[in-house]
Write an enzyme that holds these catalytic residues in place. Structure first.
Site, PDB file in Angstrom:
ATOM      1  N   HIS A  30       0.799  -1.236   0.000  1.00  0.00           N
ATOM      2  CA  HIS A  30       0.000   0.000   0.000  1.00  0.00           C
ATOM      3  C   HIS A  30       0.826   1.279   0.000  1.00  0.00           C
ATOM      4  CE1 HIS A  30       0.702  -0.606   4.344  1.00  0.00           C
ATOM      5  NE2 HIS A  30       0.670   0.711   4.404  1.00  0.00           N
TER       6      HIS A  30
HETATM    7  C1  UD1 Z   1      -2.348   5.216   5.742  1.00  0.00           C
HETATM    8  C2  UD1 Z   1      -1.097   5.797   6.364  1.00  0.00           C
HETATM    9  C3  UD1 Z   1       0.039   4.792   6.241  1.00  0.00           C
HETATM   10  C4  UD1 Z   1      -0.364   3.454   6.826  1.00  0.00           C
HETATM   11  C5  UD1 Z   1      -1.663   2.983   6.206  1.00  0.00           C
HETATM   12  C6  UD1 Z   1      -2.110   1.738   6.906  1.00  0.00           C
HETATM   13  C7  UD1 Z   1      -0.749   8.244   6.262  1.00  0.00           C
HETATM   14  C8  UD1 Z   1      -0.004   9.321   5.583  1.00  0.00           C
HETATM   15  N1  UD1 Z   1      -0.671   7.024   5.680  1.00  0.00           N
HETATM   16  O1  UD1 Z   1      -2.096   5.034   4.358  1.00  0.00           O
HETATM   17  O2  UD1 Z   1       1.169   5.261   6.946  1.00  0.00           O
HETATM   18  O3  UD1 Z   1       0.666   2.537   6.583  1.00  0.00           O
HETATM   19  O4  UD1 Z   1      -2.662   3.989   6.369  1.00  0.00           O
HETATM   20  O5  UD1 Z   1      -3.038   1.005   6.172  1.00  0.00           O
HETATM   21  O6  UD1 Z   1      -1.369   8.468   7.273  1.00  0.00           O
HETATM   22  N2  UD1 Z   1      -9.496   4.243   1.569  1.00  0.00           N
HETATM   23  C9  UD1 Z   1     -10.693   3.590   1.491  1.00  0.00           C
HETATM   24  N3  UD1 Z   1     -11.273   3.167   2.663  1.00  0.00           N
HETATM   25  C10 UD1 Z   1     -10.713   3.376   3.877  1.00  0.00           C
HETATM   26  C11 UD1 Z   1      -9.496   4.056   3.931  1.00  0.00           C
HETATM   27  C12 UD1 Z   1      -8.897   4.493   2.773  1.00  0.00           C
HETATM   28  O7  UD1 Z   1     -11.252   3.373   0.412  1.00  0.00           O
HETATM   29  O8  UD1 Z   1     -11.307   2.960   4.897  1.00  0.00           O
HETATM   30  C13 UD1 Z   1      -8.846   4.668   0.294  1.00  0.00           C
HETATM   31  C14 UD1 Z   1      -9.207   6.085  -0.136  1.00  0.00           C
HETATM   32  O9  UD1 Z   1      -9.293   6.098  -1.523  1.00  0.00           O
HETATM   33  C15 UD1 Z   1      -7.981   6.878   0.304  1.00  0.00           C
HETATM   34  C16 UD1 Z   1      -6.852   5.876   0.156  1.00  0.00           C
HETATM   35  O10 UD1 Z   1      -7.426   4.616   0.480  1.00  0.00           O
HETATM   36  O11 UD1 Z   1      -7.784   8.028  -0.465  1.00  0.00           O
HETATM   37  C17 UD1 Z   1      -5.667   6.157   1.050  1.00  0.00           C
HETATM   38  O12 UD1 Z   1      -6.069   6.280   2.425  1.00  0.00           O
HETATM   39  P1  UD1 Z   1      -5.187   7.142   3.462  1.00  0.00           P
HETATM   40  O13 UD1 Z   1      -5.681   6.961   4.840  1.00  0.00           O
HETATM   41  O14 UD1 Z   1      -5.028   8.532   2.961  1.00  0.00           O
HETATM   42  O15 UD1 Z   1      -3.744   6.506   3.317  1.00  0.00           O
HETATM   43  P2  UD1 Z   1      -3.297   4.979   3.326  1.00  0.00           P
HETATM   44  O16 UD1 Z   1      -2.684   4.670   2.010  1.00  0.00           O
HETATM   45  O17 UD1 Z   1      -4.403   4.126   3.821  1.00  0.00           O
HETATM   46  N1  UDP Z   2      -3.458  -6.541   8.560  1.00  0.00           N
HETATM   47  C1  UDP Z   2      -4.718  -7.135   8.644  1.00  0.00           C
HETATM   48  N2  UDP Z   2      -5.365  -7.480   7.492  1.00  0.00           N
HETATM   49  C2  UDP Z   2      -4.837  -7.261   6.255  1.00  0.00           C
HETATM   50  C3  UDP Z   2      -3.559  -6.649   6.169  1.00  0.00           C
HETATM   51  C4  UDP Z   2      -2.902  -6.289   7.344  1.00  0.00           C
HETATM   52  O1  UDP Z   2      -5.231  -7.348   9.740  1.00  0.00           O
HETATM   53  O2  UDP Z   2      -5.487  -7.592   5.247  1.00  0.00           O
HETATM   54  C5  UDP Z   2      -2.775  -6.129   9.814  1.00  0.00           C
HETATM   55  C6  UDP Z   2      -1.376  -6.650  10.009  1.00  0.00           C
HETATM   56  O3  UDP Z   2      -1.385  -7.949  10.578  1.00  0.00           O
HETATM   57  C7  UDP Z   2      -0.797  -5.601  10.952  1.00  0.00           C
HETATM   58  C8  UDP Z   2      -1.454  -4.314  10.465  1.00  0.00           C
HETATM   59  O4  UDP Z   2      -2.635  -4.725   9.769  1.00  0.00           O
HETATM   60  O5  UDP Z   2      -1.210  -5.860  12.285  1.00  0.00           O
HETATM   61  C9  UDP Z   2      -0.530  -3.553   9.556  1.00  0.00           C
HETATM   62  O6  UDP Z   2      -1.238  -2.477   9.004  1.00  0.00           O
HETATM   63  P1  UDP Z   2      -0.876  -1.816   7.608  1.00  0.00           P
HETATM   64  O7  UDP Z   2      -0.049  -2.740   6.803  1.00  0.00           O
HETATM   65  O8  UDP Z   2      -2.158  -1.326   7.026  1.00  0.00           O
HETATM   66  O9  UDP Z   2      -0.061  -0.515   8.045  1.00  0.00           O
HETATM   67  P2  UDP Z   2       1.472  -0.226   8.376  1.00  0.00           P
HETATM   68  O10 UDP Z   2       1.907  -1.184   9.426  1.00  0.00           O
HETATM   69  O11 UDP Z   2       2.245  -0.349   7.106  1.00  0.00           O
HETATM   70  O12 UDP Z   2       1.494   1.187   8.826  1.00  0.00           O
END
Ligand code: UD1
Ligand code: UDP
Length: 361
Positions: free
Chosen positions: A207
């Protein structure tokens, strides 16, 4: 009695805060707790499912900020969080990790003179093109209590001039959650295995904007998965950002790469524990695979969690299709004995140590 306000916003935050909420609840004479969800993540499978599985209380409030640009999202969290802090007047806020919600809430608290505890302080990738690195650096500068997962993190903070008395090496609350739920994941495994009908597989999560927003980059990784899946099938629970990009860039994915919706914590943990290899760019997954002793390939040029590569099972790989394929084939042949390589204080008792600290403050 200390008034503590915990903040969660995005998927990895729940696993880091849940153990603290549980542990503080055991000392209800010492702590009054409030849980605020910023709403940065909002789909059920990026939010609600984790409250159920982690047995976390429902948030007292959801700020419902949703998605947006960095500035929009950070600003929305700040604007909606300020009146909450003014109303609740906590003694401390607890912010986990490095997402936009972490920095936004910390900044609001610092201007209101409310103390900030940062769970997972001091991690550094030294790569300022990552939004998370900016969030980590700034949050640590204004935090009052910096709770770290490794000794390298303490060194990073000291080098940046953080006062030593604010820094506490306590271990990893994300691993507390894992340790507590491994037995439940083990019990779930037989039915999950039957559903997927697979014995050996590669598990994938992706992601990071650097990997998925750019069409060439994402193509490079998915073509590697397409090729590797000829020998070992791939299970790929797709983050919403990535699903969007696969569609936008019209990237073709073979049938042997099984795309699923994001998976709940317990099933995902069971899949990690039984994967032949995990391919990821997630921070939390690098740590969990190290604890589980499962080979992990991180498709990134750097990691803010070096302990997972020096002690653990993690290896960085270039975003190059043939390098990823050969790394998967090589890693699939190894499975290390995890017990000797678990990082210090990743023992399932970090929340206990943090709560003792708070009781002494
Ligand atoms: C965010 C965090 C990242 C973390 C990740 C965990 C920041 C800058 N980034 O990235 O550090 O590793 O979460 O998963 O805070 N979206 C949905 N549904 C949701 C959430 C998001 O559809 O419930 C989609 C939207 O199109 C959104 C995109 O995902 O624009 C990105 O979501 P966002 O929270 O901005 O950043 P992540 O890539 O999820
Ligand atoms: N995770 C989950 N389901 C998924 C992918 C990840 O429960 O389909 C869990 C994973 O085990 C870990 C956390 O989500 O506990 C990590 O989150 P993510 O990768 O979204 O964010 P990051 O750690 O990169 O910030």
């Amino acid at each position: 009695m200390k008034r503590i306000l915990h903040v969660v916003g995005a998927r990895p935050n729940y696993m880091k805060i849940a153990p603290l909420v549980r542990e503080m609840a055991k000392h209800h004479e010492d702590f009054a707790q409030t849980l605020v969800h910023t709403g940065q993540h909002y789909d059920d499978n990026m939010s609600k499912i984790f409250f159920d599985e982690l047995e976390m209380p429902r948030p007292d409030m959801n700020l419902e900020v949703g998605s947006g640009t960095h500035a929009e999202q950070t600003a929305q969290v700040m604007m909606r969080f300020e009146p909450v802090l003014i109303e609740f007047k906590p003694d401390w806020i607890v912010v986990p990790g490095d997402v936009n919600s972490t920095l936004a809430c910390a900044l609001v608290a610092s201007k209101l003179g409310i103390k900030i505890a940062h769970v997972e302080a001091g991690l550094r990738s030294f790569d300022r093109t990552m939004p998370e690195e900016i969030n980590r650096l700034l949050t640590d500068q204004i935090a009052d209590l910096l709770l770290t997962t490794s000794r390298e993190a303490d060194e990073n903070l000291l080098r940046e001039g953080v006062a030593p008395e604010k820094i506490h090496f306590v271990g990893n609350t994300m691993i507390d959650t894992l340790v507590r739920l491994v037995p439940i994941a083990d019990a779930r495994w037989p039915s999950l295995r039957a559903d997927f009908n697979l014995d050996r597989f590669v598990l994938v999560t992706l992601h990071r904007p650097n990997n998925v927003d750019d069409a060439d980059g994402l193509n490079e990784i998915i073509s590697a998965l397409n090729e590797a899946s000829a020998d070992l099938p791939v299970i790929f629970p797709v983050h919403p950002r990535t699903r969007q990009r696969i569609a936008d860039h019209r990237i073709s994915v073979r049938e042997s790469v099984r795309l699923t919706e994001p998976i709940g914590y317990v099933d995902f943990l069971a899949l990690q524990a039984h994967a032949a290899v995990v391919v990821t760019d997630s921070g939390g997954v690098q740590e969990e695979t190290t604890f589980l002793g499962v080979p992990c390939l991180t498709v990134r040029p750097n990691t803010e969690r070096p302990v997972t590569t020096t002690l653990g099972t993690n290896r960085l790989v270039k975003r190059n299709s043939s390098e990823i394929v050969s790394a998967i084939r090589d890693a699939a042949q190894h499975r290390r004995d995890s017990k000797n390589h678990r990082p210090e204080l990743w023992d399932g008792r970090t929340a206990e140590r943090i709560v003792s600290l708070f009781r002494e403050l």
